[in-house]
Design an enzyme around this catalytic site. Structure first.
Site, PDB file in Angstrom:
ATOM      1  N   THR A 102       0.866  -1.184   0.000  1.00 12.04           N
ATOM      2  CA  THR A 102       0.000   0.000   0.000  1.00 12.04           C
ATOM      3  C   THR A 102       0.901   1.232   0.000  1.00 12.04           C
ATOM      4  O   THR A 102       1.611   1.486   0.969  1.00 12.04           O
ATOM      5  CB  THR A 102      -0.922   0.001   1.229  1.00 12.04           C
ATOM      6  OG1 THR A 102      -1.671  -1.217   1.243  1.00 12.04           O
ATOM      7  CG2 THR A 102      -1.882   1.185   1.190  1.00 12.04           C
ATOM      8  N   LYS A 177      -6.992   1.972  -2.991  1.00  9.37           N
ATOM      9  CA  LYS A 177      -6.616   1.283  -1.745  1.00  9.37           C
ATOM     10  C   LYS A 177      -6.505   2.285  -0.592  1.00  9.37           C
ATOM     11  O   LYS A 177      -6.932   2.005   0.536  1.00  9.37           O
ATOM     12  CB  LYS A 177      -5.302   0.537  -1.962  1.00  9.37           C
ATOM     13  CG  LYS A 177      -4.712  -0.079  -0.713  1.00  9.37           C
ATOM     14  CD  LYS A 177      -5.610  -1.138  -0.085  1.00  9.37           C
ATOM     15  CE  LYS A 177      -4.993  -1.685   1.202  1.00  9.37           C
ATOM     16  NZ  LYS A 177      -5.928  -2.524   1.954  1.00  9.37           N
ATOM     17  N   LYS A 245       0.277   4.738   8.774  1.00 11.21           N
ATOM     18  CA  LYS A 245       0.917   5.098   7.499  1.00 11.21           C
ATOM     19  C   LYS A 245      -0.139   5.323   6.425  1.00 11.21           C
ATOM     20  O   LYS A 245      -0.084   6.295   5.661  1.00 11.21           O
ATOM     21  CB  LYS A 245       1.888   3.969   7.128  1.00 11.21           C
ATOM     22  CG  LYS A 245       2.564   4.043   5.788  1.00 11.21           C
ATOM     23  CD  LYS A 245       1.963   3.181   4.696  1.00 11.21           C
ATOM     24  CE  LYS A 245       1.842   1.716   4.969  1.00 11.21           C
ATOM     25  NZ  LYS A 245       1.307   0.925   3.849  1.00 11.21           N
TER      26      LYS A 245
HETATM   27  P1  NAP Z   1       4.560  -6.623   7.768  1.00 13.71           P
HETATM   28  O1  NAP Z   1       4.123  -7.935   8.298  1.00 13.71           O
HETATM   29  O2  NAP Z   1       4.890  -5.542   8.723  1.00 13.71           O
HETATM   30  O3  NAP Z   1       5.827  -6.903   6.821  1.00 13.71           O
HETATM   31  C1  NAP Z   1       6.505  -5.815   6.257  1.00 13.71           C
HETATM   32  C2  NAP Z   1       7.487  -6.341   5.237  1.00 13.71           C
HETATM   33  O4  NAP Z   1       8.208  -5.213   4.684  1.00 13.71           O
HETATM   34  C3  NAP Z   1       8.547  -7.263   5.836  1.00 13.71           C
HETATM   35  O5  NAP Z   1       8.877  -8.238   4.880  1.00 13.71           O
HETATM   36  C4  NAP Z   1       9.697  -6.304   6.072  1.00 13.71           C
HETATM   37  O6  NAP Z   1      10.953  -6.943   6.154  1.00 13.71           O
HETATM   38  C5  NAP Z   1       9.598  -5.448   4.837  1.00 13.71           C
HETATM   39  N1  NAP Z   1      10.318  -4.179   4.952  1.00 13.71           N
HETATM   40  C6  NAP Z   1      10.050  -3.146   5.787  1.00 13.71           C
HETATM   41  N2  NAP Z   1      10.923  -2.143   5.588  1.00 13.71           N
HETATM   42  C7  NAP Z   1      11.773  -2.567   4.618  1.00 13.71           C
HETATM   43  C8  NAP Z   1      12.882  -1.985   3.961  1.00 13.71           C
HETATM   44  N3  NAP Z   1      13.312  -0.743   4.269  1.00 13.71           N
HETATM   45  N4  NAP Z   1      13.516  -2.696   3.004  1.00 13.71           N
HETATM   46  C9  NAP Z   1      13.085  -3.929   2.684  1.00 13.71           C
HETATM   47  N5  NAP Z   1      12.048  -4.543   3.252  1.00 13.71           N
HETATM   48  C10 NAP Z   1      11.389  -3.858   4.209  1.00 13.71           C
HETATM   49  O7  NAP Z   1       3.504  -6.015   6.738  1.00 13.71           O
HETATM   50  P2  NAP Z   1       2.305  -6.729   5.955  1.00 13.71           P
HETATM   51  O8  NAP Z   1       1.123  -6.792   6.850  1.00 13.71           O
HETATM   52  O9  NAP Z   1       2.796  -7.945   5.296  1.00 13.71           O
HETATM   53  O10 NAP Z   1       1.971  -5.586   4.887  1.00 13.71           O
HETATM   54  C11 NAP Z   1       2.724  -5.433   3.688  1.00 13.71           C
HETATM   55  C12 NAP Z   1       2.054  -4.337   2.869  1.00 13.71           C
HETATM   56  O11 NAP Z   1       0.699  -4.693   2.592  1.00 13.71           O
HETATM   57  C13 NAP Z   1       1.981  -2.971   3.571  1.00 13.71           C
HETATM   58  O12 NAP Z   1       2.096  -1.949   2.605  1.00 13.71           O
HETATM   59  C14 NAP Z   1       0.578  -2.972   4.171  1.00 13.71           C
HETATM   60  O13 NAP Z   1       0.103  -1.657   4.379  1.00 13.71           O
HETATM   61  C15 NAP Z   1      -0.200  -3.731   3.122  1.00 13.71           C
HETATM   62  N6  NAP Z   1      -1.401  -4.458   3.560  1.00 13.71           N
HETATM   63  C16 NAP Z   1      -1.421  -5.147   4.743  1.00 13.71           C
HETATM   64  C17 NAP Z   1      -2.574  -5.831   5.095  1.00 13.71           C
HETATM   65  C18 NAP Z   1      -2.691  -6.609   6.385  1.00 13.71           C
HETATM   66  O14 NAP Z   1      -3.839  -6.870   6.810  1.00 13.71           O
HETATM   67  N7  NAP Z   1      -1.611  -7.029   7.031  1.00 13.71           N
HETATM   68  C19 NAP Z   1      -3.697  -5.818   4.258  1.00 13.71           C
HETATM   69  C20 NAP Z   1      -3.625  -5.139   3.037  1.00 13.71           C
HETATM   70  C21 NAP Z   1      -2.462  -4.453   2.699  1.00 13.71           C
HETATM   71  P3  NAP Z   1      11.520  -7.482   7.563  1.00 13.71           P
HETATM   72  O15 NAP Z   1      10.885  -8.838   7.777  1.00 13.71           O
HETATM   73  O16 NAP Z   1      12.986  -7.529   7.366  1.00 13.71           O
HETATM   74  O17 NAP Z   1      11.112  -6.474   8.621  1.00 13.71           O
END
Ligand code: NAP
Length: 300
Positions: A102, A177, A245
């Site tokens: 996102t 989104k 965010k």
């Molecule tokens: P998450 O569990 O917090 O995982 C974040 C991911 O981003 C991890 O793989 C992390 O790596 C990586 N990351 C963060 N900073 C980084 C950097 N500087 N360089 C490289 N990798 C980096 O997040 P998530 O829930 O999977 O969400 C991922 C995306 O989808 C976000 O944009 C979120 O807003 C969106 N989203 C989430 C949901 C939900 O319900 N969870 C639903 C729809 C959309 P590390 O493991 O090394 O920290």
């Protein structure tokens, strides 16, 4: 026919809450898959499930026809595509780049221009659904970009999701989104305040939540978050800091279209408070915690 000849090679960058489930769905559908995650230990379960583990985004993108990123925010997206050993540096012409994180439409536009300069096509393809839907292959993809690139990526989307909405040109998926999550964030903050009033006044909480969740305010999100808040069940499906965010990004995007999201700004203050209280890595529903306190009784 082996899976390798039946399906194009896919690379997936980012194995957090969402990316891990998406990777498993791709493997389950027979896609040869390369994965990369900044913290290498998160890739181990995927390696055990049959994925090749790359040591950089660039390594992951080498030989992939479709490269998907699912990382936290604009800065993370910039790092995995354009950073030192970023994926774009190894992307062959005609690679379909899929950004499912996102993100802001401004950053998506910048990334699309970089992709275009290399002869690749970028799709912004953020998702609705959360951890459960990612694990079950039931996400909904909101896609911006060219129809031809979408056609090439569609089998991968179908493996990870229950549907694809082609919203329009580059950036339109990202914008829709943010509008979606603006509405979700405002509802979560409103429910947190409602619950705080109910609890502090000493009303019967279960009875009150029954009325609220079965009445007009009872959206799917309110129903889910009411039970998590009541149970203080904050194991993260969606990190609270990421919802903050999204509220920031939504306000920025709306301003570009001449609309001030006053309700998002107000909701953001609740999320700021929760992040300041150290709750950023908890589920979004933990936004209620800083508002909870002692009882004052029904008449104040
Ligand atoms: P998450 O569990 O917090 O995982 C974040 C991911 O981003 C991890 O793989 C992390 O790596 C990586 N990351 C963060 N900073 C980084 C950097 N500087 N360089 C490289 N990798 C980096 O997040 P998530 O829930 O999977 O969400 C991922 C995306 O989808 C976000 O944009 C979120 O807003 C969106 N989203 C989430 C949901 C939900 O319900 N969870 C639903 C729809 C959309 P590390 O493991 O090394 O920290």
């Amino acid at each position: 026919m082996s899976a390798d000849t039946a399906r194009p090679r896919v690379a997936l960058l980012g194995l957090g809450t969402m990316g891990s489930g998406m990777a498993r769905s791709l493997l389950g559908a027979g896609f040869p898959l390369t994965v990369w995650n900044r913290s290498a230990e998160r890739a181990a379960p995927l390696a055990a499930a049959g994925a090749r583990v790359a040591d950089s985004p660039r390594d992951a993108a080498t030989g992939a026809s479709i490269v998907i990123a699912m990382v936290a925010d604009d800065a993370a997206s910039r790092a995995v595509w354009l950073g030192d050993r970023g994926a774009l540096g190894a992307a062959a012409p005609d690679t379909v780049m899929v950004e499912s994180s996102t993100l802001t439409p401004e950053w998506v536009a910048e990334l699309a221009a970089a992709a275009d300069a290399r002869g690749c096509a970028l799709l912004d393809a953020p998702v609705t659904g959360s951890k459960t839907q990612a694990n079950a292959g039931e996400l909904l993809f909101l896609v911006g970009g060219a129809a031809a690139a979408l056609a090439r990526a569609r089998p991968a989307f179908e493996a990870m999701g229950r549907g694809v909405v082609h919203v329009g040109p580059t950036g339109s998926g990202a914008l829709l989104k943010l509008v979606n999550n603006f509405l979700c964030g405002v509802q979560a903050a409103s429910l947190a305040e409602a619950l705080a009033v109910v609890e502090r006044a000493g009303l019967d909480r279960d009875q009150a939540l029954e009325v609220l969740t079965n009445g007009a305010p009872g959206s799917p999100l309110i129903k889910t978050f009411a039970s998590r808040m009541a149970a203080r069940a904050y194991a993260p499906s969606f990190h609270l800091a990421l919802m903050r965010k999204d509220l920031v990004y939504a306000q920025r995007a709306a301003e570009r279209h001449g609309v001030t999201l006053t309700t998002a700004a107000t909701a953001q203050t609740a999320f700021d408070r929760a992040v300041d209280a150290g709750l950023g890595e908890q589920d979004v529903s933990a936004v209620v915690e800083p508002l909870r306190g002692g009882q004052t009784g029904p008449m104040g």
